[in-house]
Each structure stands twice: as structure tokens, then as C-alpha cells.
Scaffold this motif. Sequence first.
Motif, PDB file in Angstrom:
ATOM      1  N   LEU A  64      75.795  15.738  22.032  1.00 14.53           N
ATOM      2  CA  LEU A  64      76.069  16.455  20.685  1.00 14.53           C
ATOM      3  C   LEU A  64      74.992  17.526  20.831  1.00 14.53           C
ATOM      4  O   LEU A  64      75.597  18.611  19.898  1.00 14.53           O
ATOM      5  N   ASN A  65      74.614  17.912  21.665  1.00 11.57           N
ATOM      6  CA  ASN A  65      73.872  19.211  22.114  1.00 11.57           C
ATOM      7  C   ASN A  65      74.693  20.107  23.017  1.00 11.57           C
ATOM      8  O   ASN A  65      74.716  21.413  22.818  1.00 11.57           O
ATOM      9  N   SER A 110      72.486  19.028  14.602  1.00 11.89           N
ATOM     10  CA  SER A 110      72.988  20.333  13.974  1.00 11.89           C
ATOM     11  C   SER A 110      71.779  21.399  14.018  1.00 11.89           C
ATOM     12  O   SER A 110      72.224  22.727  13.859  1.00 11.89           O
ATOM     13  N   THR A 111      70.544  21.057  14.177  1.00 14.75           N
ATOM     14  CA  THR A 111      69.669  22.026  14.315  1.00 14.75           C
ATOM     15  C   THR A 111      69.133  22.457  15.874  1.00 14.75           C
ATOM     16  O   THR A 111      68.253  23.040  16.042  1.00 14.75           O
TER      17      THR A 111
END
Length: 167
Positions: free
Chosen positions: A65-66, A147-148
Motif C-alpha cells: 500500500l506504500n 494514506s500518510t
Amino acid sequence: MSLVSHATSEQRGENRWLLRFELHLPHAYAALWPALTTPYGLRGWLAAADVLERRLGGAVTLRWLNTGTVATGRVTAWDVERVAEYTVTEHGRIRFHLEPVGTDSTVIRFVNERDGTEDERLDCLAGWHEHFELLDSALAGRPADWSTWTDIRWTTLREAYASLARA
């Protein structure tokens, strides 16, 4: 201070590497097993498990996801609460071997056998290092918020591994 020490690696032929980490985590192995072997657990520190057939020979699809990397493959070793091994495209053989230490801590012996250049070896050492830090945080109740996520920590670790390689 991080519970993740720097890894070791050895060359296993031209553009073939064996990366190793040994982690001593203050978590019972009963808590670690689902973090390494369930979609919910993996998402908190490593990748989304879009497919995960939790048995020897089962299919696996991991989506980081990164970075967006998608790796598909098979479960190539499975010994409940001891060994989980996934052999996937992009990352090769990924093996987690758990050993309880008393009732409240665990040693993870991790191996990643993979193809790649020297630069890719350094990238992966930094990536696994950061993911293991995220594992410790997830087990402490702070799963990764993808998301961050930024590459700041990865970049620092990559530079440290490159410096060790030059030494």
C-alpha cells in the motif's frame, strides 16, 4: 530505540541475494502469528493480502500500500504458529520463523531470498527494516496509516545500508 537491528545479506550467485533479519519483539507469538498470516494483520504493517489461502500450496497476492507493488505466488511453507513462507513475484521467497521466548516475547527469524541488483538489495534491506518497525508499532496498537506514509524513513535507512556496504 528500534527493536529492529540491521540485517545481514549474502550473495548467492549473480544478482541473487539472501537477506536476513532477526527480531526480538516484546509480543507473545500468539499475537505475532495473525500479524504475519492474516489479511487484517498484514495490512497493519506490510501489505494488503488481496488473496491469502492459509495453507501449504495456497495462493497469495500481496499489494504493498506504500508503493503499489503487487506480488502473486504461493504459500511454500506453513507450520501453524511457527513458520509462514510466501514465494511471490517481485520479492522471491519470504519466510517468517517464530520462536517464543517465555510467554511474552518472540524471536522472528526472517529470510528473503530474491533476485536483484546491488541497488535493489539495498532498497529491500531498507524496506524490510522499515516494515518490521511498522510491525512492532502495529502490535502495540498503532497499525500503519498508509494514506500518510512517506519515504523519509526508508530513505534514511537506505542511506545507512549503503554506507555499511561501502565500509
